[in-house]
Motif scaffolding. Structure first.
Motif, PDB file in Angstrom:
ATOM      1  N   ARG A 248      51.950  46.636  -1.777  1.00 14.17           N
ATOM      2  CA  ARG A 248      51.301  47.992  -0.898  1.00 14.17           C
ATOM      3  C   ARG A 248      51.938  47.225   0.473  1.00 14.17           C
ATOM      4  NH1 ARG A 248      45.411  49.151  -3.691  1.00 14.17           N
ATOM      5  NH2 ARG A 248      46.219  50.299  -5.243  1.00 14.17           N
ATOM      6  N   LEU A 249      51.622  46.238   1.061  1.00  9.93           N
ATOM      7  CA  LEU A 249      51.511  45.803   2.422  1.00  9.93           C
ATOM      8  C   LEU A 249      53.261  45.702   2.820  1.00  9.93           C
ATOM      9  CD1 LEU A 249      48.935  42.970   2.653  1.00  9.93           C
ATOM     10  CD2 LEU A 249      48.753  45.218   3.683  1.00  9.93           C
ATOM     11  N   ARG A 250      54.023  45.356   1.840  1.00  6.67           N
ATOM     12  CA  ARG A 250      55.253  45.130   2.187  1.00  6.67           C
ATOM     13  C   ARG A 250      55.903  46.570   2.084  1.00  6.67           C
ATOM     14  NH1 ARG A 250      60.157  45.773  -0.003  1.00  6.67           N
ATOM     15  NH2 ARG A 250      59.365  46.467  -1.976  1.00  6.67           N
ATOM     16  N   LEU A 251      55.215  47.583   1.275  1.00  9.06           N
ATOM     17  CA  LEU A 251      55.947  48.845   1.371  1.00  9.06           C
ATOM     18  C   LEU A 251      55.402  49.667   2.497  1.00  9.06           C
ATOM     19  CD1 LEU A 251      56.108  49.985  -2.258  1.00  9.06           C
ATOM     20  CD2 LEU A 251      57.899  49.153  -1.006  1.00  9.06           C
ATOM     21  N   ASP A 252      54.134  49.478   3.021  1.00  4.19           N
ATOM     22  CA  ASP A 252      53.607  50.092   4.134  1.00  4.19           C
ATOM     23  C   ASP A 252      54.333  49.548   5.263  1.00  4.19           C
ATOM     24  OD1 ASP A 252      51.160  51.675   5.197  1.00  4.19           O
ATOM     25  OD2 ASP A 252      51.167  49.565   6.395  1.00  4.19           O
ATOM     26  N   ALA A 253      54.711  48.436   5.407  1.00  2.54           N
ATOM     27  CA  ALA A 253      55.485  47.988   6.530  1.00  2.54           C
ATOM     28  C   ALA A 253      56.979  48.686   6.513  1.00  2.54           C
ATOM     29  CB  ALA A 253      55.660  46.617   6.610  1.00  2.54           C
TER      30      ALA A 253
ATOM     31  N   GLU B  44      51.140  65.462  12.732  1.00  2.00           N
ATOM     32  CA  GLU B  44      49.712  64.492  12.597  1.00  2.00           C
ATOM     33  C   GLU B  44      49.186  64.404  11.227  1.00  2.00           C
ATOM     34  OE1 GLU B  44      47.159  66.514  15.584  1.00  2.00           O
ATOM     35  OE2 GLU B  44      48.528  65.659  17.299  1.00  2.00           O
ATOM     36  N   GLN B  45      49.212  65.258  10.600  1.00  2.00           N
ATOM     37  CA  GLN B  45      48.623  65.201   9.412  1.00  2.00           C
ATOM     38  C   GLN B  45      49.693  64.522   8.401  1.00  2.00           C
ATOM     39  OE1 GLN B  45      48.277  68.819   7.173  1.00  2.00           O
ATOM     40  NE2 GLN B  45      47.560  67.973   5.224  1.00  2.00           N
ATOM     41  N   ALA B  46      51.010  64.574   8.698  1.00  2.00           N
ATOM     42  CA  ALA B  46      51.839  63.818   7.803  1.00  2.00           C
ATOM     43  C   ALA B  46      51.925  62.295   8.117  1.00  2.00           C
ATOM     44  CB  ALA B  46      53.250  64.332   8.131  1.00  2.00           C
ATOM     45  N   GLN B  47      51.532  61.944   9.432  1.00  2.00           N
ATOM     46  CA  GLN B  47      51.266  60.631   9.849  1.00  2.00           C
ATOM     47  C   GLN B  47      50.088  59.886   9.140  1.00  2.00           C
ATOM     48  OE1 GLN B  47      51.472  61.309  14.123  1.00  2.00           O
ATOM     49  NE2 GLN B  47      53.466  60.382  14.283  1.00  2.00           N
ATOM     50  N   ALA B  48      49.088  60.937   9.150  1.00  2.00           N
ATOM     51  CA  ALA B  48      47.875  60.313   8.668  1.00  2.00           C
ATOM     52  C   ALA B  48      48.124  60.224   7.017  1.00  2.00           C
ATOM     53  CB  ALA B  48      46.619  61.076   8.855  1.00  2.00           C
ATOM     54  N   GLU B  49      48.562  61.036   6.329  1.00  2.00           N
ATOM     55  CA  GLU B  49      48.900  60.914   5.013  1.00  2.00           C
ATOM     56  C   GLU B  49      49.893  59.823   4.707  1.00  2.00           C
ATOM     57  OE1 GLU B  49      50.588  64.690   4.255  1.00  2.00           O
ATOM     58  OE2 GLU B  49      48.400  65.586   3.860  1.00  2.00           O
ATOM     59  N   LEU B  50      50.832  59.478   5.462  1.00  2.00           N
ATOM     60  CA  LEU B  50      51.692  58.134   5.322  1.00  2.00           C
ATOM     61  C   LEU B  50      50.827  56.791   5.063  1.00  2.00           C
ATOM     62  CD1 LEU B  50      54.515  56.837   5.111  1.00  2.00           C
ATOM     63  CD2 LEU B  50      54.416  56.701   7.804  1.00  2.00           C
ATOM     64  N   GLY B  51      49.715  56.737   5.977  1.00  2.00           N
ATOM     65  CA  GLY B  51      48.897  55.748   5.698  1.00  2.00           C
ATOM     66  C   GLY B  51      48.169  55.598   4.531  1.00  2.00           C
ATOM     67  N   SER B  52      47.623  56.795   4.114  1.00  2.00           N
ATOM     68  CA  SER B  52      46.972  57.021   2.892  1.00  2.00           C
ATOM     69  C   SER B  52      47.706  56.815   1.456  1.00  2.00           C
ATOM     70  CB  SER B  52      46.282  58.377   2.798  1.00  2.00           C
ATOM     71  OG  SER B  52      47.338  59.313   2.445  1.00  2.00           O
ATOM     72  N   ILE B  53      48.934  56.933   1.625  1.00  2.00           N
ATOM     73  CA  ILE B  53      49.813  56.801   0.433  1.00  2.00           C
ATOM     74  C   ILE B  53      49.898  55.216  -0.023  1.00  2.00           C
ATOM     75  CG2 ILE B  53      52.158  56.667  -0.284  1.00  2.00           C
ATOM     76  CD1 ILE B  53      52.891  59.196   1.290  1.00  2.00           C
ATOM     77  N   THR B  54      50.070  54.386   0.919  1.00  2.00           N
ATOM     78  CA  THR B  54      50.089  52.966   0.629  1.00  2.00           C
ATOM     79  C   THR B  54      48.772  52.193   0.251  1.00  2.00           C
ATOM     80  OG1 THR B  54      50.409  52.561   3.040  1.00  2.00           O
ATOM     81  CG2 THR B  54      52.494  52.381   1.744  1.00  2.00           C
ATOM     82  N   GLY B  55      47.778  53.166   0.803  1.00  2.00           N
ATOM     83  CA  GLY B  55      46.234  52.723   0.625  1.00  2.00           C
ATOM     84  C   GLY B  55      45.744  53.133  -0.816  1.00  2.00           C
ATOM     85  N   GLY B  56      46.500  54.179  -1.271  1.00  2.00           N
ATOM     86  CA  GLY B  56      46.219  54.462  -2.740  1.00  2.00           C
ATOM     87  C   GLY B  56      44.979  55.367  -2.762  1.00  2.00           C
ATOM     88  N   ARG B  57      44.783  55.896  -1.397  1.00  2.00           N
ATOM     89  CA  ARG B  57      43.647  56.698  -1.491  1.00  2.00           C
ATOM     90  C   ARG B  57      43.997  58.357  -0.692  1.00  2.00           C
ATOM     91  NH1 ARG B  57      42.244  53.126  -3.846  1.00  2.00           N
ATOM     92  NH2 ARG B  57      40.255  51.916  -3.318  1.00  2.00           N
ATOM     93  N   VAL B  58      45.078  58.922  -1.579  1.00  2.00           N
ATOM     94  CA  VAL B  58      45.376  60.280  -1.159  1.00  2.00           C
ATOM     95  C   VAL B  58      44.453  61.401  -1.492  1.00  2.00           C
ATOM     96  CG1 VAL B  58      47.329  61.851  -1.368  1.00  2.00           C
ATOM     97  CG2 VAL B  58      47.865  59.622  -1.229  1.00  2.00           C
ATOM     98  N   ARG B  59      44.091  62.137  -0.661  1.00  2.00           N
ATOM     99  CA  ARG B  59      43.136  63.036  -0.745  1.00  2.00           C
ATOM    100  C   ARG B  59      43.580  64.459  -0.086  1.00  2.00           C
ATOM    101  NH1 ARG B  59      37.710  61.931  -2.370  1.00  2.00           N
ATOM    102  NH2 ARG B  59      37.112  59.977  -2.527  1.00  2.00           N
ATOM    103  N   LEU B  60      43.857  65.408  -0.865  1.00  2.00           N
ATOM    104  CA  LEU B  60      44.127  66.932  -0.378  1.00  2.00           C
ATOM    105  C   LEU B  60      43.279  67.579  -0.435  1.00  2.00           C
ATOM    106  CD1 LEU B  60      48.017  66.944  -1.912  1.00  2.00           C
ATOM    107  CD2 LEU B  60      47.458  66.059   0.227  1.00  2.00           C
ATOM    108  N   GLU B  61      43.023  68.652   0.560  1.00  2.00           N
ATOM    109  CA  GLU B  61      42.042  69.678   0.487  1.00  2.00           C
ATOM    110  C   GLU B  61      42.567  70.953   0.105  1.00  2.00           C
ATOM    111  OE1 GLU B  61      39.763  69.974   4.232  1.00  2.00           O
ATOM    112  OE2 GLU B  61      39.498  67.761   4.273  1.00  2.00           O
ATOM    113  N   LEU B  62      42.005  71.362  -0.874  1.00  2.00           N
ATOM    114  CA  LEU B  62      42.633  72.780  -1.351  1.00  2.00           C
ATOM    115  C   LEU B  62      42.732  73.810  -0.426  1.00  2.00           C
ATOM    116  CD1 LEU B  62      43.862  74.117  -3.934  1.00  2.00           C
ATOM    117  CD2 LEU B  62      41.876  74.964  -4.800  1.00  2.00           C
ATOM    118  N   GLY B  63      41.655  74.026   0.070  1.00  5.10           N
ATOM    119  CA  GLY B  63      41.441  75.199   1.422  1.00  5.10           C
ATOM    120  C   GLY B  63      42.736  74.900   2.281  1.00  5.10           C
TER     121      GLY B  63
END
Length: 623
Positions: free
Chosen positions: A175-180, A465-484
């Motif tokens: 995860r750390l390697r792919l995150d970098a 900005e949301q895409a930048q935040a989501e990029l970090g959540s992907i490698t962290g394994g904590r992807v959350r999407l809000e339906l609304g």
């Protein structure tokens, strides 16, 4: 005999230790009984066993281990103060306690002191050379049996307990390697897009065109890079070559030591007691070949050669010369090799036949051995067989467990790469597609409707900005999407593409897992509308009833049906994991429909499907 991780769990490994300990107690008990020792002395001699068992059973702080070792030593020496050494009870519990309780740098030298002291006591007591020289060998053998089985059973337990540990460590590293890697590539693209949009927002309409064009082109390049990396992560062969795993060195060392000590005893007995040292010309080559076979690579051929070498010589060979019976001391190792190298029931038959022959040897040829001596010989053979089998079995299990740890780690890393690839495609693919599409729309509006163009550019900033935040959540394994939020974003993107959108949302609050699953399906459905259809209208509906929530994305374009698993991120497996169903295909009257149905509280989203660690949200699964 082949082994597996499942058929020899830690409790069985511990049972091997306790069985060996019980056999050692029995053989020493019968040895003492044969010497005519009284009941009080026998009970006193059993006194060191409780602290030794406590020492073997738990993992204590050093001060507790040293206290138990002191208790073992004191209780083991008390019988010698009362009855001397004539009864043959060995202070082997001291040797075993020393090896178990002390670190290696102190235990092995101290064991040497114990062995030397045991031999010296017998020598000073005027015992025959065969007796006082045998005591250190027997003491060392018993101590090594207990120490080796205790160490290996502890190693087996540790490996079982940490099977998932290596997977977690390797997954975290990946995860750390792919995150970098993602921050260096995709992150750089997102930063470039943000910088271009910021420059366009501050520039005059004529100059803003360059910034918007750069942002749009950067979005398309980054999108292509995301799709390429996502595909590589999902499909690349990431199997790693596990380091070679060999049987623990301890197993080999203990087996060599025990085999050599068992080989020395017949030679020593022949030299000191037979009265004819010429027998050594036969025994030394015979025992050397037998030892080499025992320590060689397991095979049925070597086992057969070993049996033909040591069994007939002792019986019926002892009818020709009683001295040949001394070779029976190797029968236990032969039986253990049969148990370790062959499958039941043949292995049991061979081991049972060896024990029967040991009984026969005690009565024929004459003279008939006393019952206590016969039982001692049989149990001694059983101990040697059990030692050889246990060490071989546990050593093999350690190898399998270590290999399983590496295989599990490799599988976890591959699964994590696949998950990151799926989430990368699903999460960022939609955002970058939106940036590219709305950037092109802004370019067209700059000349004829600057106000709306400025609004479109302003709307792109939070998307990036949301895409930048989501990029970090992907490698962290904590992807959350809000339906609304995803519904609003889908409407904006579709309308920017000139598609008329109708929405209907009739559902209450949803758990995070369900909301993320629905949002992932919605993102993919909208992306497919934009990429694979010429739709003019699109309807999005989310309804809930009876504990079930349903999503429908219907467009009037002619999207081609795509096979699950082909190039995308497989909503079918996501639906299955979330306890739901998904269908996608052309409608009878024209157009295309994606329909998904989930339980309102999906049990399947409570943890990581790969079994590496728990996750907080839904994993975007493979299509």
């Amino acid at each position: 005999m082949k082994s597996s991780v499942e058929d020899l769990p830690p409790r069985v490994a511990r049972a091997m230790l306790w069985t060996a300990l019980a056999l050692l107690f029995c053989v020493r008990l019968f040895d003492a009984a044969g010497a005519g020792v009284g009941t009080e002395a026998l009970l006193l001699a059993a006194a060191p066993y409780p602290p030794l068992v406590a020492l073997l059973a738990g993992r204590f702080r050093p001060v507790v281990r040293y206290g138990l070792l002191a208790a073992v030593a004191v209780l083991a020496l008390m019988p010698f103060a009362l009855v001397g050494t004539e009864w043959g009870w060995l202070p082997w519990t001291i040797g075993a306690g020393v090896l178990v309780a002390l670190p290696a740098r102190a235990s092995w030298p101290l064991l040497g002191v114990v062995l030397a002291g045991t031999a010296l006591v017998g020598l000073l007591a005027g015992e025959h050379a065969d007796v006082w020289a045998w005591r250190p060998l027997a003491l060392a053998t018993d101590a090594l049996i207990v120490f080796s089985l205790h160490t290996l059973s502890g190693l087996v337990a540790d490996l079982h307990a940490t099977r998932d540990g290596l997977a977690r460590v390797e997954t975290s590293r990946e995860r750390l390697r792919l995150d970098a890697e993602l921050r260096r590539t995709v992150g750089a693209g997102l930063r470039s897009i943000a910088a271009s949009l910021a420059a366009a927002a501050e520039a005059e309409p004529g100059d803003a065109r360059t910034g918007v064009r750069e942002a749009t082109e950067s979005a398309r390049r980054t999108l292509a890079e995301v799709r390429s990396m996502a595909g590589d992560y999902r499909t690349a062969d990431v199997r790693r070559t596990a380091p070679p795993v060999r049987s623990p060195g301890l197993v080999r060392a203990i087996l060599v030591a025990v085999v050599l000590m068992q080989a020395v005893r017949p030679v020593m007995f022949t030299f000191t007691s037979s009265g004819d040292p010429r027998w050594l010309y036969l025994f030394i080559p015979l025992i050397a070949v037998a030892a080499a076979l025992l320590l060689s690579r397991p095979s049925r051929g070597r086992l057969a050669a070993l049996g033909l070498l040591v069994v007939p010589v002792a019986w019926p060979g002892s009818y020709a010369a009683g001295t040949l019976a001394v070779i029976a001391g190797l029968w236990g190792l032969f039986a253990g090799a049969a148990l370790a190298w062959m499958r039941p029931p043949r292995s049991w038959a061979i081991a049972g036949a060896v024990l029967v022959l040991q009984v026969v040897l005690c009565v024929s040829p004459p003279p008939v051995a006393p019952l206590t001596v016969a039982v001692t010989n049989v149990v001694s053979t059983l101990i040697m067989a059990w030692l050889f089998y246990s060490l071989s079995r546990l050593g093999e299990l350690v190898v399998l467990l270590e290999r399983a740890r590496h295989e599990l780690a490799a599988a976890a890393v591959a699964a994590e790469r696949a998950r990151i690839g799926r989430d990368l495609h699903d999460v960022l693919g939609f955002s970058l597609s939106a940036v590219a599409l709305r950037g092109e729309l802004a370019l067209r509006l700059l000349d004829r409707d600057p106000v709306r163009a400025a609004a479109e550019l302003a709307a792109l900033v939070p998307v990036v900005e949301q895409a930048q935040a989501e990029l970090g959540s992907i490698t962290g394994g904590r992807v959350r999407l809000e339906l609304g939020r995803e519904i609003d974003a889908a409407v904006e993107v579709l309308e920017a593409a000139g598609i008329t959108v109708r929405t209907e949302v009739r559902t209450g609050a949803l758990p995070d897992g369900t909301g993320t699953a629905l949002a992932a399906v919605l993102r993919e459905g909208v992306t497919n509308v934009l990429r694979h259809s010429r739709a003019r209208t699109c309807s999005i509906s989310v309804t809930g009833s009876d504990g079930t929530v349903r999503l429908r994305v219907v467009n009037d374009g002619a999207a081609r049906r795509r096979t699950p698993g082909a190039g995308g991120t497989g909503l079918e497996s996501l639906a299955a994991r979330a306890g739901g169903r998904l269908s996608a295909g052309p409608r009878p009257g024209g157009g295309f429909e994606v329909a998904a149905e989930f339980r309102s509280d999906p049990a399947g989203l409570g943890g990581d499907a790969d079994g590496v660690d728990p996750v907080a949200g839904a994993e975007l699964a493979d299509r």
